[in-house]
Structure formats: C-alpha cells, structure tokens
Design an enzyme around this catalytic site. Structure first.
Site, PDB file in Angstrom:
ATOM      1  N   GLU A 255       1.660  -2.860 -12.981  1.00 26.70           N
ATOM      2  CA  GLU A 255       1.252  -2.494 -11.616  1.00 26.70           C
ATOM      3  C   GLU A 255       1.995  -3.430 -10.681  1.00 26.70           C
ATOM      4  O   GLU A 255       1.800  -4.646 -10.714  1.00 26.70           O
ATOM      5  CB  GLU A 255      -0.259  -2.651 -11.435  1.00 26.70           C
ATOM      6  CG  GLU A 255      -0.724  -2.204 -10.059  1.00 26.70           C
ATOM      7  CD  GLU A 255      -1.862  -3.039  -9.524  1.00 26.70           C
ATOM      8  OE1 GLU A 255      -1.787  -3.453  -8.345  1.00 26.70           O
ATOM      9  OE2 GLU A 255      -2.811  -3.295 -10.278  1.00 26.70           O
ATOM     10  N   CYS A 294      -3.449  -4.903  -3.331  1.00 28.98           N
ATOM     11  CA  CYS A 294      -2.307  -4.110  -3.762  1.00 28.98           C
ATOM     12  C   CYS A 294      -2.444  -2.650  -3.346  1.00 28.98           C
ATOM     13  O   CYS A 294      -1.449  -1.939  -3.216  1.00 28.98           O
ATOM     14  CB  CYS A 294      -2.134  -4.208  -5.271  1.00 28.98           C
ATOM     15  SG  CYS A 294      -3.594  -3.725  -6.217  1.00 28.98           S
TER      16      CYS A 294
END
Length: 517
Positions: A255, A294
């Site tokens: 990620e 994020c």
C-alpha cells in the site's frame, strides 16, 4: 529512553546509537530506537517453529479468542496510549481515537470472524467441479495456512491501527507476525506490544516486534513467508525489486502513495444536504490527524457552476480551524510528527504552486521551530485538465485542492489521472451518476463511498478504513489488498484444488468451514 525489540520470546536492545523519536509539538527528543546487531534470522526461525506451530494447532475459534484477549489487554491501558499518541504523533484526542480505537476494533472484528469459522483449521470454498463424465471424480478448492511468518512493515501515521490490522488477519489465518513500525512513531507500538506480552495472552513466537531499521528482514524470508508493506512508493519499489530477485519468492503486498479524490456530482446544488455533507468531509481532510492519512482526500472535484460557492464555504471553514498544542481540548489540528515531515509537506505544497493558488489557510500560532506544525491549506487549480503535479503529488499533511469540472465525463477523467487510488467518495442524489461512477471509477480505486441524502451522516467517512471492507488500491496506490473481513486471510493461506471421489471430498468438508473468500 531506548526502545527495545521483542524477538525470540524476549526483549532485546540494539547495539547502535539509534534514531531519535521526538515530541511532535516541541521537537524535543523523547526516545531512541535501534535494532543493530539483533538476530533477525533467528527471530524469524523462532516465530516459524514456535509461534507458527502454536497457531496452527489452534482452531479458528481459538485464534479468535486469542485476538479478543489481545484487544482486552489493550483496552485496559487505552488511556495511557492516548498520552503517548499526543506526545510522539502530535495527535489530538480525536486523532488518537482513530488510531488506537481503530486498532482495538479491528482486533475485535477478526475475533468475531474466528467464532464464525468455528472449530476447524481449513476453509472450503462452496461448490464443486465434476471432472469426469461419470460422477465419480470431482474437485473442490481448499484454503490452508501457510507455515511461514508475516513480516509487517508499517507507516508512521498509524502506529496502532497499522500494526494491529495486519496482526489480526495473520493471527486468524494461523500465521505468526513480526511487526516493524516506522521508527518515528514506534513509541506507541512498543508500549502496546509490551502490554500484550505482559498480559501473557499470546503464545511464544506468535507476536514479534522490531524497533529499528529492520536490516536483514527481507533477505531472511523463506517461500512460505510474506511481507505486508505500507509506506512510500519509493521504498515499495526497492522491496519489489528485492523480492522479485529471491528464489524463495515470498509473498508481497504493498500500500503506497495515493492521491485520493472526492466528487460532488453534477446534480448537487448549494442548500442540498449532500452539498453540506461534502463540505463536512472536506474539512475533515484538512484537520483529522493533520491530514496524515493514506486514504485522505487530496483533490476535491466540483461542478464548475457551483465551484465558487463551494470553495467559498470551505475556505471560510478552513480559515477558522484551530491549530495548536494537541493537549489543548480546543485544538482541532495538531502538528505533523516531526520537522522532516513538515518540511516535506511544505516542499510539496510549494511544488503544487505552479498549478494552484492558495484559497485559504488556517492561522498558525507561535510554535517551536523544531515542531511539526503546518497550517491547513486549501488550494485551487484553475486548469485541472492540463495539470500534472496536482494529480500525482501527495502532500502528506493538511492540504487539499479544489478542481472544477464541466461534466461527469471530465470528472471521471480527472479522477483517473491519479493512476490508481485507495479511496474515492461521490456525493450525489442521482442514481445514474452513482452507477456510472462505480462502473468507470471502480477499476481505479480500492474503495468507493457513495453518499446521498439517505446515507446522510451515517457513513463512516471517506478516510476511515473499516475492517469489513478491503483496503488497498491499484496502480500508484501499490496494487495490494488487506482486510475485507475473511478476504484478508487469503494473503496468509494457500488455495489448493483438491481432486478426488465424493466420499473423500465429503470427509474433507466435515473438517472445514465452508466460506467464500
């Protein structure tokens, strides 16, 4: 204070000078972390032999009970963690809750999934395939635990949730975890693991922790091991190259960077509930955890005909955001974690200046020069179709950009210019707009949140990752996938096609939980 690593069943100190952790508000050093000289290969062997064997001997229900015990141990010390998050991460009380309570909630969610799977150790997919003309030879697909270690490299912004969400999936799948938190905010991770170890609720080798560089981690991995990485795309690229060159071929999921967007549908008008809901979510992007998420909104796509009204309303709200010491209950926005992150955020805001103009900024109080404070900043891009940096550059802090679009087709094109994102939200009352967004933007995003009047304020938020839903995204976002309820177990288990006769397959079915992963 020197942080220690928990490896091979004992707390250990590195032999080097270590790297500093600071108070995000003052910049004063509060601890050091170092893992120099530690036997990483031996720790991985210990985790495989001790922790892996212990977990594989447990049923899913027993592993779920273990996760609940971990959650209970953390819940008992929850208030102490808030103070650590405030000092080391600059979190307000609300920010700390997102991280700390999010981690505990995820553990409890996977504990409940363990009870759902019950007293078995394998998962059997529904349905079978007939492989011969006569009904005597069939195939079914079975998921079994991989006898390896899950190495988890976590980002600085979620020292609690980022660690426990990975541990929860691996543990329920039957795989031991070795967590390596980002050094800058490892104080909370270490404190939590200490409390879990002290509570004696986890068998030896099931949970390990590296506080330091983690040098040698990847090189020591075997064919049944895995790496779950959250962090920058630059580091992810190094990991990809390293893993790709290994004959053992451990699994890797990533990620990475993500320039997420929210879209106000072309049907939205000022005065509508969805208009106000979108405003509310955009303000969160500039305040919650000081923008250090994020999944945070970085681009706000607004119909050209209402762009002035929306930008004006949002600018007024941003201008009055209270920035300051997170210990002050009236503070809405705390600092970034340290000076290095502050300087990086300011450099990136400056890089966006070629394509954007500042619309509004919150007032930055007198703060220490060594602190991480950045004023929440709202930008506007006048030419989003020709822009590049605004679609590619993630300012990891309290900054977002408004982009006007002419029609839905252009909005979709602009959203995809980020080349893959973790999350997108759409505020619209038009079912046709919603359906088109899912069809055309789904492939580019790991998660889409559709908000209309019916959903209202009940939604969990653009940036919030729920353990029941998959987390990850394609392209620039890394291409990885975590969570998603039982789907998160796939990374730690092996699916095998089992071929044989009806009696044999029936026997296997008796000792497996039938679930679609």
């Amino acid at each position: 204070m020197r942080l220690q690593s928990y490896l091979a069943g004992r707390w250990q100190s590195g032999t080097g000078a270590g790297r500093p952790l600071v108070n995000a508000t003052t910049g004063v050093e509060i601890a050091r972390a170092d893992a120099t000289g530690l036997d990483i290969r031996g720790a991985l062997d210990h985790a495989r032999e001790k922790g892996g064997a212990a977990l594989r001997a447990m049923t899913f229900a027993q592993r779920g009970a273990l996760l609940k015990a971990v959650a209970d141990a953390l819940q008992a010390r929850r208030d102490e963690y808030g103070a650590i998050a405030r000092e080391n991460s600059g979190n307000t009380a609300a920010d700390a809750s997102v991280d700390i309570d999010g981690g505990i909630f995820t553990l409890k969610t996977y504990a409940r999934l363990g009870q759902l799977l019950g007293d078995t150790t394998r998962i059997l997919e529904p349905g079978q395939e007939q492989l011969a003309r006569d009904p005597v030879f069939f195939a079914r697909h079975v998921w079994a635990t991989r006898p390896g270690v899950s190495v988890q490299i976590n980002a600085f912004n979620f020292p609690s949730w980022g660690m426990w969400e990975k541990v929860a999936q691996a543990t329920l799948a039957g795989v031991p975890s070795l967590a390596k938190p980002a050094v800058a905010t490892a104080l909370l991770s270490e404190a939590m693991v200490r409390d879990v170890v002290a509570a004696r609720v986890v068998p030896d080798g099931v949970l390990s922790l590296v506080c330091g560089s983690g040098e040698g981690l990847v090189e020591a991995l075997g064919p049944m091991d895995s790496v779950a990485f959250t962090g920058s795309s630059a580091t992810a690229m190094v990991l990809r190259i390293q893993v790709a060159g290994m004959a053992a071929a451990p699994r890797l999921t990533v990620e990475a960077d993500s320039v997420n967007a929210t879209i106000l549908g072309p049907d939205v008008k000022p005065g509508q509930a969805v208009f106000d809901l979108a405003l509310r979510e955009a303000v969160k992007a500039l305040s919650v955890k000081a923008g250090q998420l994020c999944t945070n909104i970085r681009r706000i796509l607004v119909p050209a005909e209402i762009e002035q009204e929306f930008t004006g309303a949002l600018a007024a709200m941003v201008s009055v955001l209270r920035v300051g010491d997170p210990a002050d209950e009236s503070t809405r926005v705390g600092p970034l974690i340290n000076v290095a992150q502050r300087e990086e955020a300011l450099r990136n805001i400056d890089r966006l200046s070629a394509e954007t103009k500042v619309v509004a900024q919150a007032v930055l109080p007198d703060v220490a020069e060594s602190s991480g404070f950045v004023a929440p900043t709202l930008l506007r891009c006048a030419e989003p179709a020709s822009g590049s940096a605004v679609h590619e550059l993630e300012v990891f802090g309290p900054c977002a950009t408004v982009l006007a679009y002419r029609d839905l087709t252009e909005a979709i094109v602009l959203a995809t210019k980020a080349e893959g994102s973790l999350a997108l939200s759409l505020f619209s009352e038009d079912a046709g707009v919603q359906a088109r967004a899912v069809a055309e933007l789904g492939p580019w995003h790991g998660r889409l949140m559709l908000v209309d009047g019916e959903v209202g304020k009940a939604h969990t938020g653009h940036a919030i990752v729920m353990p029941q839903c998959v987390h990850g995204g394609p392209g620039r976002a890394g291409g990885g996938e975590e969570l998603g309820g039982l789907r998160g177990l796939r990374f730690h288990m092996q699916r095998s096609a089992v071929q044989g006769g009806p009696r044999m397959l029936a026997t296997i079915a008796e000792h497996a939980a039938e679930q679609a992963l």
